[in-house]
Design a protein around this motif. Structure first.
Motif, mmCIF file in Angstrom:
data_model
loop_
_atom_site.group_PDB
_atom_site.id
_atom_site.type_symbol
_atom_site.label_atom_id
_atom_site.label_comp_id
_atom_site.label_asym_id
_atom_site.label_seq_id
_atom_site.Cartn_x
_atom_site.Cartn_y
_atom_site.Cartn_z
ATOM 1 N N SER A 1 116.490 111.944 105.305
ATOM 2 C CA SER A 1 115.682 110.130 104.547
ATOM 3 C C SER A 1 116.095 109.816 103.996
ATOM 4 O O SER A 1 115.262 109.764 103.135
ATOM 5 C CB SER A 1 115.653 109.506 105.741
ATOM 6 N N ALA A 2 117.084 109.753 102.887
ATOM 7 C CA ALA A 2 117.236 109.637 101.728
ATOM 8 C C ALA A 2 118.112 108.314 101.033
ATOM 9 O O ALA A 2 117.642 107.949 99.746
ATOM 10 C CB ALA A 2 117.964 110.709 101.085
ATOM 11 N N VAL A 3 118.753 107.896 101.701
ATOM 12 C CA VAL A 3 119.296 106.088 101.038
ATOM 13 C C VAL A 3 118.584 104.860 100.516
ATOM 14 O O VAL A 3 118.073 104.815 100.048
ATOM 15 C CB VAL A 3 120.303 105.754 101.632
ATOM 16 N N PRO A 4 117.643 104.755 101.448
ATOM 17 C CA PRO A 4 116.934 104.004 101.666
ATOM 18 C C PRO A 4 115.738 104.096 100.536
ATOM 19 O O PRO A 4 115.584 103.098 99.110
ATOM 20 C CB PRO A 4 115.986 103.705 102.540
ATOM 21 N N ILE B 1 117.689 107.036 101.705
ATOM 22 C CA ILE B 1 118.711 107.285 100.949
ATOM 23 C C ILE B 1 118.611 105.417 100.510
ATOM 24 O O ILE B 1 118.504 105.293 99.053
ATOM 25 C CB ILE B 1 119.990 107.475 100.946
ATOM 26 N N SER B 2 118.149 104.713 101.742
ATOM 27 C CA SER B 2 117.779 103.749 100.906
ATOM 28 C C SER B 2 116.814 103.133 99.844
ATOM 29 O O SER B 2 116.949 102.374 99.424
ATOM 30 C CB SER B 2 117.794 102.507 102.381
ATOM 31 N N LEU C 1 129.015 92.755 103.545
ATOM 32 C CA LEU C 1 129.165 93.451 104.415
ATOM 33 C C LEU C 1 127.513 94.237 104.603
ATOM 34 O O LEU C 1 127.279 94.863 103.870
ATOM 35 C CB LEU C 1 130.677 94.312 103.764
ATOM 36 N N LEU C 2 127.415 94.803 106.215
ATOM 37 C CA LEU C 2 126.270 95.491 106.268
ATOM 38 C C LEU C 2 125.692 96.106 106.288
ATOM 39 O O LEU C 2 127.662 96.117 108.046
ATOM 40 C CB LEU C 2 125.080 93.726 106.643
ATOM 41 N N SER C 3 125.787 97.185 106.481
ATOM 42 C CA SER C 3 125.697 98.390 107.960
ATOM 43 C C SER C 3 124.096 98.389 108.256
ATOM 44 O O SER C 3 123.135 98.533 107.956
ATOM 45 C CB SER C 3 125.812 99.575 107.548
ATOM 46 N N LEU C 4 123.783 98.853 109.062
ATOM 47 C CA LEU C 4 122.381 99.654 110.089
ATOM 48 C C LEU C 4 121.616 100.463 109.523
ATOM 49 O O LEU C 4 123.010 101.025 108.903
ATOM 50 C CB LEU C 4 122.094 99.035 111.039
ATOM 51 N N ARG C 5 120.581 100.573 108.696
ATOM 52 C CA ARG C 5 120.088 102.251 108.095
ATOM 53 C C ARG C 5 120.322 102.919 108.963
ATOM 54 O O ARG C 5 120.555 103.049 110.264
ATOM 55 C CB ARG C 5 119.015 102.324 107.534
ATOM 56 N N LEU D 1 113.669 103.166 95.084
ATOM 57 C CA LEU D 1 113.459 103.660 92.880
ATOM 58 C C LEU D 1 114.447 103.712 92.357
ATOM 59 O O LEU D 1 113.869 102.641 90.964
ATOM 60 C CB LEU D 1 113.534 105.424 93.376
ATOM 61 N N ALA D 2 115.728 102.987 92.640
ATOM 62 C CA ALA D 2 116.602 102.764 91.309
ATOM 63 C C ALA D 2 116.344 101.242 91.079
ATOM 64 O O ALA D 2 116.517 100.967 89.985
ATOM 65 C CB ALA D 2 117.714 103.680 91.809
#
Length: 497
Positions: free
Chosen positions: A123-126, A103-104, A94-98, A131-132
């Motif tokens: 702009s944090a998810v990606p 964050i990504s 299951l995917l979503s567009l960034r 990093l993690a």
């Protein structure tokens, strides 16, 4: 054959005749747009200025996929999660567009984050996932890419469903406020270089706000909602903000008045010194810590020579579910006597801050990586510059061609092609008209229309003499140049000062 013809007739019947054909409406999807060569030339100019600045500060570039696992994004944006584009299951994932870029860049899968995220505030998810996942604890990076939001578009204000984000972040454990000061210096350099007009960078700190609310008697449960009221002070007078706090949000009038004494303050080092002596704030651990760091920040900004454009502003209260220390926002200032169209005044053009807790939310072991970063509101900048070019009717070059290879007589196509090949091989940006025997006048007019500065003219006499006639389009000056010296002459005449 009869069988195949019958099949084709059956298909035709299913498709229907011309009269039943569905008429396509040629348009781009809502919240998206095409870009003409002129618009792309403006965009390239902006991107080049920003990337040059990022590289000047030693940043590396990364990229992440345009889609992420849905679980990586789910629950990370609070109420804004409904703006995420989900993709149809294509076989197991299951995917979503960034939705953004940062964050990504930090995720592993655990934890939840609900930042207040206007179009360029987080702009944090990606970045967090990156990093993690790669166990990176130290990086200075930039990332420019498209992101997607199922939002209500406001095209004239640079707000789209598909748009670019432009981020710079420093991750790692460093001495206080040095990376933070560099981020502010970067914003100052970019906005100065792009010549968008007068601007101001507002700075505050999450810890100062938390301490201020505490000493003013705001209950913990009301911190976030009172923050959102305070953040409206750039659009509403204090009386209206106070009325909202007391009337709609149930804050006591005394606490509201106390907040009012602080949030209307803005200044520089003098104000920081004054607040460090404040009998109440100086007794609050968080506020004292934040003010100490703010003083250090302003000392560094003074060394950078940019404090004239920086304002310590206690009403700046954005992204507080997300930022842990310094927060900042750059705004364009509209002059009283400025006759620029109202639509050009788009307010914020950059924002950012320190987010030390984000990577830990994605790391399976909860390992924290301190980060500070800035996001440039690139679409808003494009909107301003596009409208400005339109209003001024400035001619924008859409190519970088240095020279057109032309001929003054017929039957010289082979000579033109030989010469242009030599120029291309030498790295010269050159064009030739795709006609065997073009008229010289048409070739010169093409240069006028497209802004090509030079014409290299080959003629029978020039070929005999071993020279090329070089014409400067703007002045119509013509000089004969030895063929072996042509490349150097073109470089010299088209190099920027």
């Amino acid at each position: 054959i009869a069988k195949e013809v019958a099949k084709l007739l059956e298909m035709k019947a299913q498709l229907g005749g011309d009269e039943g054909k569905h008429k396509f409406v040629l348009k781009t999807p809502k919240g998206t747009r095409d870009y003409s060569p002129k618009q792309m030339a403006i965009r390239e100019r902006v991107f080049n200025a920003i990337i040059t600045c990022f590289k000047r500060h030693g940043a590396e570039v990364i990229d992440t996929p345009v889609f992420e696992l849905k679980e990586t994004l789910t629950g990370k944006y609070g109420e804004d999660s409904k703006l995420i584009y989900d993709l149809k299951d294509q076989g197991g994932e299951l995917l979503s567009l960034r939705y953004d870029l940062t964050i990504s860049c930090t995720a592993s899968a655990e934890g939840s984050l609900s930042p207040l995220l206007p179009s360029f505030w987080g702009s944090a998810v990606p970045f967090a996932r990156y990093l993690a996942m790669n166990k990176i604890t130290n990086i200075k990076r930039y990332h420019i890419a498209k992101v997607y939001r199922r939002d209500n578009p406001a095209m004239t204000r640079g707000r789209y469903r598909e748009f670019y984000q432009c981020d710079f972040d420093i991750a790692g454990q460093f001495d206080p406020m040095i990376p933070d000061a560099e981020c502010l210096k970067i914003v100052h350099e970019i906005l100065s270089d792009l010549q968008l007009g007068d601007f101001l960078i507002k700075v505050n700190d999450r810890r100062i706000l938390d301490g201020m609310f505490a000493v003013c008697g705001v209950p913990d449960s009301k911190f976030r909602t009172i923050c959102s009221s305070v953040d409206k002070l750039d659009k509403m007078p204090w009386e209206e903000v106070r009325s909202e706090m007391v009337g709609e949000k149930g804050l006591s009038p005394e606490a509201a008045d106390h907040i009012g004494e602080y949030v209307q303050l803005h200044g520089g080092l003098d104000l920081i010194e004054r607040l460090l002596q404040d009998p109440q704030l100086s007794q609050n651990k968080l506020a004292k810590e934040g003010l100490g760091d703010m003083k250090l920040l302003f000392e560094y900004l003074t060394l950078f020579g940019i404090t004239g454009k920086i304002s310590f502003d206690l009403s700046l209260a954005r992204g507080l579910d997300y930022y842990t220390g310094v927060i900042f926002e750059a705004v364009l200032l509209q002059q009283e006597n400025d006759h620029v169209e109202e639509s050009v005044s788009v307010g914020s053009v950059a924002g950012g801050g320190r987010y030390d807790g984000l990577v830990g939310m994605f790391d399976p072991k909860g390992r924290k990586v301190p980060c500070v970063g800035v996001s440039i509101g690139i679409e808003r900048i494009f909107s301003i510059l596009e409208q400005r070019v339109e209003a001024s009717e400035e001619k924008i070059r859409t190519t970088e061609t240095q020279v057109l290879v032309a001929s003054a007589q017929k039957k010289l196509l082979e000579e033109r092609l030989k010469l242009i090949s030599e120029l291309w091989d030498a790295g010269i940006k050159a064009e030739v008209l795709y006609k065997k025997n073009p008229k010289l006048l048409n070739q010169l007019q093409y240069c006028e229309d497209t802004g090509i500065p030079l014409v290299a003219i080959v003629g029978e006499q020039e070929l005999k003499d071993g020279v090329v006639k070089l014409r400067v389009v703007a002045t119509r000056e013509e000089v004969n140049v030895r063929r072996e010296s042509l490349v150097e002459e073109i470089r010299m005449r088209t190099s920027r000062p």
